[in-house]
Design a protein around this motif. Structure first.
Motif, PDB file in Angstrom:
ATOM      1  N   TYR A   1       0.862  -1.212   0.188  1.00 52.04           N
ATOM      2  CA  TYR A   1      -0.055  -0.117   0.153  1.00 52.04           C
ATOM      3  C   TYR A   1       1.138   1.251  -0.026  1.00 52.04           C
ATOM      4  O   TYR A   1       1.749   1.299   0.919  1.00 52.04           O
ATOM      5  CB  TYR A   1      -1.005  -0.029   1.136  1.00 52.04           C
ATOM      6  CG  TYR A   1      -2.104  -1.269   1.279  1.00 52.04           C
ATOM      7  CD1 TYR A   1      -3.218  -1.017   0.393  1.00 52.04           C
ATOM      8  CD2 TYR A   1      -1.581  -2.571   1.676  1.00 52.04           C
ATOM      9  CE1 TYR A   1      -3.920  -2.034   0.229  1.00 52.04           C
ATOM     10  CE2 TYR A   1      -2.492  -3.404   1.275  1.00 52.04           C
ATOM     11  CZ  TYR A   1      -3.685  -3.243   0.623  1.00 52.04           C
ATOM     12  OH  TYR A   1      -4.510  -4.439   0.688  1.00 52.04           O
TER      13      TYR A   1
ATOM     14  N   LYS B   1       0.269  13.734  -4.758  1.00 52.65           N
ATOM     15  CA  LYS B   1       0.456  14.142  -6.319  1.00 52.65           C
ATOM     16  C   LYS B   1       0.851  12.965  -7.130  1.00 52.65           C
ATOM     17  O   LYS B   1       1.747  12.261  -6.832  1.00 52.65           O
ATOM     18  CB  LYS B   1       0.908  15.533  -6.642  1.00 52.65           C
ATOM     19  CG  LYS B   1       0.128  16.490  -6.016  1.00 52.65           C
ATOM     20  CD  LYS B   1       0.969  18.079  -6.531  1.00 52.65           C
ATOM     21  CE  LYS B   1       0.042  19.082  -5.638  1.00 52.65           C
ATOM     22  NZ  LYS B   1       1.098  20.098  -5.805  1.00 52.65           N
ATOM     23  N   GLY B   2       0.013  12.705  -8.181  1.00 46.90           N
ATOM     24  CA  GLY B   2       0.571  11.476  -8.911  1.00 46.90           C
ATOM     25  C   GLY B   2       0.161  10.083  -8.670  1.00 46.90           C
ATOM     26  O   GLY B   2       0.693   9.049  -8.610  1.00 46.90           O
ATOM     27  N   LYS B   3      -0.964  10.065  -7.820  1.00 50.14           N
ATOM     28  CA  LYS B   3      -1.278   8.730  -7.095  1.00 50.14           C
ATOM     29  C   LYS B   3      -1.557   7.513  -7.956  1.00 50.14           C
ATOM     30  O   LYS B   3      -1.046   6.585  -8.057  1.00 50.14           O
ATOM     31  CB  LYS B   3      -2.754   8.836  -6.555  1.00 50.14           C
ATOM     32  CG  LYS B   3      -2.580   9.659  -5.021  1.00 50.14           C
ATOM     33  CD  LYS B   3      -3.940   9.674  -4.608  1.00 50.14           C
ATOM     34  CE  LYS B   3      -4.107  10.594  -3.404  1.00 50.14           C
ATOM     35  NZ  LYS B   3      -5.395  10.665  -2.730  1.00 50.14           N
ATOM     36  N   GLU B   4      -2.226   7.852  -9.353  1.00 48.74           N
ATOM     37  CA  GLU B   4      -2.532   6.851 -10.120  1.00 48.74           C
ATOM     38  C   GLU B   4      -1.048   6.422 -10.828  1.00 48.74           C
ATOM     39  O   GLU B   4      -0.762   5.277 -11.504  1.00 48.74           O
ATOM     40  CB  GLU B   4      -3.442   7.101 -11.232  1.00 48.74           C
ATOM     41  CG  GLU B   4      -4.627   7.439 -10.657  1.00 48.74           C
ATOM     42  CD  GLU B   4      -5.403   6.210  -9.755  1.00 48.74           C
ATOM     43  OE1 GLU B   4      -5.213   5.150 -10.177  1.00 48.74           O
ATOM     44  OE2 GLU B   4      -6.223   6.665  -8.636  1.00 48.74           O
ATOM     45  N   GLU B   5      -0.295   7.518 -11.120  1.00 46.30           N
ATOM     46  CA  GLU B   5       0.853   7.382 -11.848  1.00 46.30           C
ATOM     47  C   GLU B   5       1.947   6.251 -11.098  1.00 46.30           C
ATOM     48  O   GLU B   5       2.525   5.431 -11.706  1.00 46.30           O
ATOM     49  CB  GLU B   5       1.520   8.555 -12.130  1.00 46.30           C
ATOM     50  CG  GLU B   5       2.957   8.394 -13.071  1.00 46.30           C
ATOM     51  CD  GLU B   5       3.525   9.790 -13.107  1.00 46.30           C
ATOM     52  OE1 GLU B   5       4.371   9.864 -14.082  1.00 46.30           O
ATOM     53  OE2 GLU B   5       3.067  10.707 -12.665  1.00 46.30           O
TER      54      GLU B   5
ATOM     55  N   VAL C   1       1.118   4.003  -8.961  1.00 46.28           N
ATOM     56  CA  VAL C   1       0.900   2.443  -8.805  1.00 46.28           C
ATOM     57  C   VAL C   1       1.138   1.947 -10.162  1.00 46.28           C
ATOM     58  O   VAL C   1       1.832   0.801 -10.401  1.00 46.28           O
ATOM     59  CB  VAL C   1      -0.582   2.434  -8.506  1.00 46.28           C
ATOM     60  CG1 VAL C   1      -1.289   1.067  -9.034  1.00 46.28           C
ATOM     61  CG2 VAL C   1      -1.060   2.798  -7.271  1.00 46.28           C
ATOM     62  N   LYS C   2       1.255   2.609 -11.366  1.00 46.34           N
ATOM     63  CA  LYS C   2       1.141   2.032 -12.716  1.00 46.34           C
ATOM     64  C   LYS C   2       2.874   2.020 -13.044  1.00 46.34           C
ATOM     65  O   LYS C   2       3.271   0.819 -13.473  1.00 46.34           O
ATOM     66  CB  LYS C   2       0.804   3.156 -13.795  1.00 46.34           C
ATOM     67  CG  LYS C   2      -0.544   3.076 -14.042  1.00 46.34           C
ATOM     68  CD  LYS C   2      -1.181   4.101 -15.127  1.00 46.34           C
ATOM     69  CE  LYS C   2      -2.665   4.035 -15.090  1.00 46.34           C
ATOM     70  NZ  LYS C   2      -2.968   5.158 -15.714  1.00 46.34           N
TER      71      LYS C   2
ATOM     72  N   GLN D   1      -1.181  -1.140  -4.419  1.00 47.72           N
ATOM     73  CA  GLN D   1      -2.478  -0.352  -4.374  1.00 47.72           C
ATOM     74  C   GLN D   1      -2.207   0.905  -3.526  1.00 47.72           C
ATOM     75  O   GLN D   1      -1.341   1.028  -2.753  1.00 47.72           O
ATOM     76  CB  GLN D   1      -3.414  -1.193  -3.560  1.00 47.72           C
ATOM     77  CG  GLN D   1      -4.150  -2.380  -4.232  1.00 47.72           C
ATOM     78  CD  GLN D   1      -5.105  -2.995  -3.273  1.00 47.72           C
ATOM     79  OE1 GLN D   1      -5.707  -2.465  -2.560  1.00 47.72           O
ATOM     80  NE2 GLN D   1      -5.528  -4.175  -3.797  1.00 47.72           N
ATOM     81  N   LEU D   2      -2.909   1.821  -3.822  1.00 47.02           N
ATOM     82  CA  LEU D   2      -3.025   3.351  -3.030  1.00 47.02           C
ATOM     83  C   LEU D   2      -3.359   2.862  -1.545  1.00 47.02           C
ATOM     84  O   LEU D   2      -4.128   2.357  -1.343  1.00 47.02           O
ATOM     85  CB  LEU D   2      -4.005   4.237  -3.610  1.00 47.02           C
ATOM     86  CG  LEU D   2      -3.634   4.733  -4.868  1.00 47.02           C
ATOM     87  CD1 LEU D   2      -4.597   5.831  -5.555  1.00 47.02           C
ATOM     88  CD2 LEU D   2      -2.213   5.618  -4.729  1.00 47.02           C
TER      89      LEU D   2
ATOM     90  N   GLN E   1      -4.972   4.096   1.346  1.00 49.76           N
ATOM     91  CA  GLN E   1      -6.172   4.998   1.787  1.00 49.76           C
ATOM     92  C   GLN E   1      -6.488   5.518   3.046  1.00 49.76           C
ATOM     93  O   GLN E   1      -7.230   6.053   3.470  1.00 49.76           O
ATOM     94  CB  GLN E   1      -7.496   4.153   1.338  1.00 49.76           C
ATOM     95  CG  GLN E   1      -7.700   3.661   0.010  1.00 49.76           C
ATOM     96  CD  GLN E   1      -7.604   4.822  -1.113  1.00 49.76           C
ATOM     97  OE1 GLN E   1      -8.257   5.993  -0.896  1.00 49.76           O
ATOM     98  NE2 GLN E   1      -7.177   4.731  -2.263  1.00 49.76           N
TER      99      GLN E   1
END
Length: 130
Positions: free
Chosen positions: A62, A69-73, A75-76, A104-105, A107
């Motif tokens: 996690y 900033k750049g949460k989705e980036e 993980v990718k 995963q992010l 949370q």
């Protein structure tokens, strides 16, 4: 009826120990920039927790970029380099078998903010004081 040893009891000591070892090693690898990706090395990434499956074949990390900033980036990018990360973690941590890595992010911080927001509402404060 016998209980399944993997359910209803939470993680085992071994799962917790391996998860924490992977978390510390992954955080160190990311902080030192050991991955061959300038985009990933530019980011400061917090590894909040690593949970392992009961058979220790899968480890879910996690993560959260510093500042959010750049949460989705993030993980990718981590998923793209999971093979290299797995190899490095296996060597540094001295694990006989290194689990497959998933990302995963985290949370946790969002959940804490939401809880704080709810507890600050007048109606909730009144109920708590009664």
């Amino acid at each position: 009826m016998a209980k399944n040893k993997y359910h209803d009891s939470g993680p085992t000591q071994r799962q917790l120990r391996v998860g924490e070892l992977i978390r510390r090693t992954l955080a160190e690898v990311l902080a030192r920039g050991d991955i061959h990706d300038p985009d990933l090395n530019r980011m400061s990434i917090t590894v909040g927790e690593v949970r392992t499956s009961p058979d220790l074949k899968i480890a879910t990390a996690y993560v959260l970029p510093l500042g959010g900033k750049g949460k989705e980036e993030v993980v990718k990018l981590l998923a793209r380099h999971k093979g290299e990360l797995r190899h490095i973690i296996g060597k540094k941590a001295g694990l006989k078998f290194t689990p497959d890595l998933r990302f995963q992010l985290d949370q946790t911080f969002d959940q804490m903010d939401e809880t704080r927001r709810m507890l600050s509402q007048d109606a909730v404060r009144r109920d708590l004081e009664e």
